[in-house]
Design a protein around this motif. Structure first.
Motif, PDB file in Angstrom:
ATOM      1  N   PRO A 128     114.184  27.115  58.189  1.00 39.87           N
ATOM      2  CA  PRO A 128     113.268  27.501  57.113  1.00 39.87           C
ATOM      3  C   PRO A 128     113.162  26.450  56.021  1.00 39.87           C
ATOM      4  O   PRO A 128     113.946  25.488  55.973  1.00 39.87           O
ATOM      5  N   ASN A 129     112.217  26.663  55.128  1.00 36.45           N
ATOM      6  CA  ASN A 129     112.073  25.824  53.952  1.00 36.45           C
ATOM      7  C   ASN A 129     113.320  25.955  53.085  1.00 36.45           C
ATOM      8  O   ASN A 129     113.930  27.047  53.033  1.00 36.45           O
ATOM      9  N   CYS A 130     113.699  24.881  52.411  1.00 36.46           N
ATOM     10  CA  CYS A 130     114.956  24.873  51.666  1.00 36.46           C
ATOM     11  C   CYS A 130     115.018  26.014  50.650  1.00 36.46           C
ATOM     12  O   CYS A 130     116.023  26.715  50.523  1.00 36.46           O
ATOM     13  N   SER A 131     113.893  26.232  49.925  1.00 37.93           N
ATOM     14  CA  SER A 131     113.923  27.261  48.868  1.00 37.93           C
ATOM     15  C   SER A 131     114.033  28.662  49.456  1.00 37.93           C
ATOM     16  O   SER A 131     114.559  29.579  48.809  1.00 37.93           O
ATOM     17  N   TYR A 156     113.467  26.232  40.688  1.00 37.61           N
ATOM     18  CA  TYR A 156     113.672  25.007  39.919  1.00 37.61           C
ATOM     19  C   TYR A 156     114.188  23.994  40.932  1.00 37.61           C
ATOM     20  O   TYR A 156     115.392  23.921  41.186  1.00 37.61           O
ATOM     21  N   GLN A 157     113.235  23.271  41.566  1.00 37.07           N
ATOM     22  CA  GLN A 157     113.561  22.489  42.747  1.00 37.07           C
ATOM     23  C   GLN A 157     113.765  21.015  42.438  1.00 37.07           C
ATOM     24  O   GLN A 157     112.961  20.400  41.749  1.00 37.07           O
ATOM     25  N   SER A 158     114.854  20.468  42.990  1.00 36.16           N
ATOM     26  CA  SER A 158     115.198  19.066  42.716  1.00 36.16           C
ATOM     27  C   SER A 158     114.255  18.118  43.449  1.00 36.16           C
ATOM     28  O   SER A 158     113.589  18.479  44.418  1.00 36.16           O
ATOM     29  N   SER A 160     114.956  15.648  45.328  1.00 33.38           N
ATOM     30  CA  SER A 160     115.331  15.201  46.690  1.00 33.38           C
ATOM     31  C   SER A 160     114.573  16.001  47.750  1.00 33.38           C
ATOM     32  O   SER A 160     114.456  15.577  48.893  1.00 33.38           O
ATOM     33  N   GLY A 161     114.033  17.143  47.347  1.00 30.85           N
ATOM     34  CA  GLY A 161     113.183  17.914  48.275  1.00 30.85           C
ATOM     35  C   GLY A 161     111.939  17.141  48.674  1.00 30.85           C
ATOM     36  O   GLY A 161     111.329  17.431  49.709  1.00 30.85           O
ATOM     37  N   SER A 162     111.565  16.155  47.854  1.00 33.35           N
ATOM     38  CA  SER A 162     110.359  15.371  48.178  1.00 33.35           C
ATOM     39  C   SER A 162     110.718  14.055  48.886  1.00 33.35           C
ATOM     40  O   SER A 162     109.832  13.273  49.199  1.00 33.35           O
ATOM     41  N   GLY A 163     112.005  13.785  49.050  1.00 29.57           N
ATOM     42  CA  GLY A 163     112.404  12.583  49.794  1.00 29.57           C
ATOM     43  C   GLY A 163     112.950  11.478  48.900  1.00 29.57           C
ATOM     44  O   GLY A 163     113.032  11.619  47.672  1.00 29.57           O
ATOM     45  N   HIS A 200     104.114  22.729  40.534  1.00 31.79           N
ATOM     46  CA  HIS A 200     103.229  22.425  41.679  1.00 31.79           C
ATOM     47  C   HIS A 200     104.046  21.736  42.764  1.00 31.79           C
ATOM     48  O   HIS A 200     104.531  20.609  42.552  1.00 31.79           O
ATOM     49  N   ILE A 201     104.264  22.447  43.897  1.00 34.57           N
ATOM     50  CA  ILE A 201     104.978  21.828  45.032  1.00 34.57           C
ATOM     51  C   ILE A 201     104.162  22.098  46.295  1.00 34.57           C
ATOM     52  O   ILE A 201     103.794  23.242  46.558  1.00 34.57           O
ATOM     53  N   ASP A 202     103.815  21.024  46.989  1.00 35.01           N
ATOM     54  CA  ASP A 202     102.945  21.070  48.162  1.00 35.01           C
ATOM     55  C   ASP A 202     101.500  21.309  47.691  1.00 35.01           C
ATOM     56  O   ASP A 202     101.206  21.173  46.494  1.00 35.01           O
ATOM     57  N   LYS A 211     101.367  25.961  48.640  1.00 36.33           N
ATOM     58  CA  LYS A 211     101.880  26.209  49.994  1.00 36.33           C
ATOM     59  C   LYS A 211     103.383  26.463  49.964  1.00 36.33           C
ATOM     60  O   LYS A 211     103.921  27.243  50.746  1.00 36.33           O
ATOM     61  N   GLU A 212     104.085  25.834  49.020  1.00 32.99           N
ATOM     62  CA  GLU A 212     105.530  26.074  48.888  1.00 32.99           C
ATOM     63  C   GLU A 212     105.765  27.543  48.571  1.00 32.99           C
ATOM     64  O   GLU A 212     106.686  28.174  49.120  1.00 32.99           O
ATOM     65  N   GLU A 213     104.943  28.108  47.714  1.00 35.95           N
ATOM     66  CA  GLU A 213     105.092  29.525  47.336  1.00 35.95           C
ATOM     67  C   GLU A 213     104.727  30.426  48.516  1.00 35.95           C
ATOM     68  O   GLU A 213     105.428  31.412  48.806  1.00 35.95           O
ATOM     69  N   VAL A 235     108.673  25.348  41.105  1.00 33.70           N
ATOM     70  CA  VAL A 235     108.574  24.333  40.055  1.00 33.70           C
ATOM     71  C   VAL A 235     109.493  23.148  40.379  1.00 33.70           C
ATOM     72  O   VAL A 235     110.638  23.356  40.816  1.00 33.70           O
ATOM     73  N   ARG A 236     108.988  21.929  40.206  1.00 35.11           N
ATOM     74  CA  ARG A 236     109.796  20.727  40.374  1.00 35.11           C
ATOM     75  C   ARG A 236     110.449  20.379  39.043  1.00 35.11           C
ATOM     76  O   ARG A 236     109.775  20.360  38.005  1.00 35.11           O
ATOM     77  N   VAL A 237     111.746  20.095  39.094  1.00 37.05           N
ATOM     78  CA  VAL A 237     112.477  19.797  37.857  1.00 37.05           C
ATOM     79  C   VAL A 237     113.209  18.455  37.983  1.00 37.05           C
ATOM     80  O   VAL A 237     113.465  17.999  39.109  1.00 37.05           O
ATOM     81  N   GLY A 242     119.872  19.754  44.479  1.00 37.21           N
ATOM     82  CA  GLY A 242     120.286  21.129  44.129  1.00 37.21           C
ATOM     83  C   GLY A 242     119.098  21.932  43.651  1.00 37.21           C
ATOM     84  O   GLY A 242     118.489  21.598  42.639  1.00 37.21           O
ATOM     85  N   HIS A 243     118.735  22.965  44.416  1.00 38.60           N
ATOM     86  CA  HIS A 243     117.650  23.865  43.998  1.00 38.60           C
ATOM     87  C   HIS A 243     118.260  25.089  43.310  1.00 38.60           C
ATOM     88  O   HIS A 243     119.298  25.603  43.742  1.00 38.60           O
ATOM     89  N   ALA A 244     117.602  25.527  42.250  1.00 38.88           N
ATOM     90  CA  ALA A 244     118.033  26.744  41.554  1.00 38.88           C
ATOM     91  C   ALA A 244     116.886  27.745  41.578  1.00 38.88           C
ATOM     92  O   ALA A 244     115.718  27.356  41.661  1.00 38.88           O
TER      93      ALA A 244
END
Ligand code: 2RA
Length: 340
Positions: A128-131, A156-158, A160-163, A200-202, A211-213, A235-237, A242-244
């Protein structure tokens, strides 16, 4: 006797973590191969106390290999996964390509291990997706006790999720804030990520969600229960790893916070750190490198009849990707292939 395992996309963040975790958990490997694009040919990658040199994915024959952990984008997965699966090598895919395919199980081993038996339709299992992964680990034990009606989650996504490029962007942009002459040009994100947050993610969808949502909604329904209503804001932070997540849960039946805390304490894959004092909770920088999904701030939501709020933190490269894939490999070995 162990397994012959391929890691596809071995030079990326997730591919490297897959190799680290296979070694850390002493996965029963008879032979392992690190595969990457031709341009990365011969790159040295660590596997425990060994060093592997990457081989060319484009010319690799998966015949005779037991499992291939894919850590590449959907395009590359589309190009190489079917051939691997056809050659009899079970594909454990971290891309989103097969997650919503009814003939491919989407698995978080702590949540729906029994679904692993559905792998044989396409010889592919989706990660699955990380979140989603960290959230369903928390939802499942509570759902089993008090049936979840609705989930409202803010993530609250780090970066590193984007590479790797995104990690560099946060680093370079942060430095440029202190050196005005160094006018850093953003390459990865549409707005500044240093000292900022981006809702805004994806890609954006017709209804205004991203799309992330959408992934969090669709995947939670597939993994846990299609009757659960989920609404997400991703949300990208400016955090490296580390995703919260702030998660509000409404149940069919009453569940008080003490019982919720006890259930989570006993649940697989979860570490509860929940004290109502300074520092009595987990933050992303503390989860990096750990296998656990950490839960803090467990409390009643008194605005509805049966509501609980909680805070969920996990290493997105581990439980959110590489660890979950290795756990699927362990599950597949234990329950299906039964070697090792
Ligand atoms: C992200 N979940 O965080 C997505 C893909 N890893 O960017």
């Amino acid at each position: 006797m162990g397994y012959r395992v391929a890691v596809v996309g071995a030079t990326g963040n997730v591919g490297r973590e897959m190799l680290n975790i296979l070694a850390e958990r002493q996965f029963p490997v008879d032979e392992i191969v690190a595969l990457a694009s031709r341009r990365s040919l011969g790159t040295e990658i660590t596997f425990g106390d060994k060093t592997l040199k990457t081989k060319d994915l484009d010319t690799f024959d998966f015949t005779g290999w037991d499992m291939a952990l894919f850590a590449v984008g959907s395009e590359a997965t589309k190009k190489y996964a079917p051939a691997a699966a056809k050659a009899g090598c079970v594909v454990i895919d971290n891309s989103s390509l097969y997650r919503y395919d009814n003939e491919v199980p989407l698995i978080v081993p702590e949540v729906n291990p029994e679904d692993v038996h559905g792998y044989s339709k396409k010889n592919i299992i989706a990660n699955p997706n990380c979140s989603t992964a960290q959230m369903v680990v928390a939802l499942k034990p509570l759902h089993d006790r008090a049936k979840i009606k609705r989930v409202v989650v803010s993530t609250y996504q780090s970066v590193s999720g984007s590479g790797k490029e995104a990690i560099d962007e946060l680093w370079d942009q942060t430095k440029s804030v202190y050196n005005p002459t160094d006018n850093y040009e953003a390459k990865v994100y549409p707005k500044q990520i240093a000292f900022n947050v981006i809702p805004h993610i994806d890609v954006f969808l017709e209804d205004g969600s991203t799309k992330e949502e959408w992934k969090m909604v669709a995947e939670t329904k597939k993994i846990v229960d299609p009757s659960i209503k989920v609404t997400a804001t991703c949300v990208r932070v400016p955090v490296f790893v580390g995703h919260a997540e702030s998660i509000n849960i409404e149940f069919e039946d009453h569940l008080d916070e003490a019982e919720a805390r006890d259930i989570l304490r006993e649940a697989p894959g979860i570490m509860v750190i929940d004290k109502r004092e300074d520092g009595g909770y987990v933050t992303p920088v503390e989860c990096v490198g750990d296998f656990a999904t950490f839960i803090s701030r467990i409390r009643q939501d008194s605005t509805i009849d049966n509501g609980i709020n909680l805070w969920c933190v996990s290493d997105n490269l581990r439980k959110g990707a590489a660890l979950n894939a290795v756990q699927i490999a362990e599950l597949l070995g234990r329950e299906v292939l039964k070697k090792g």
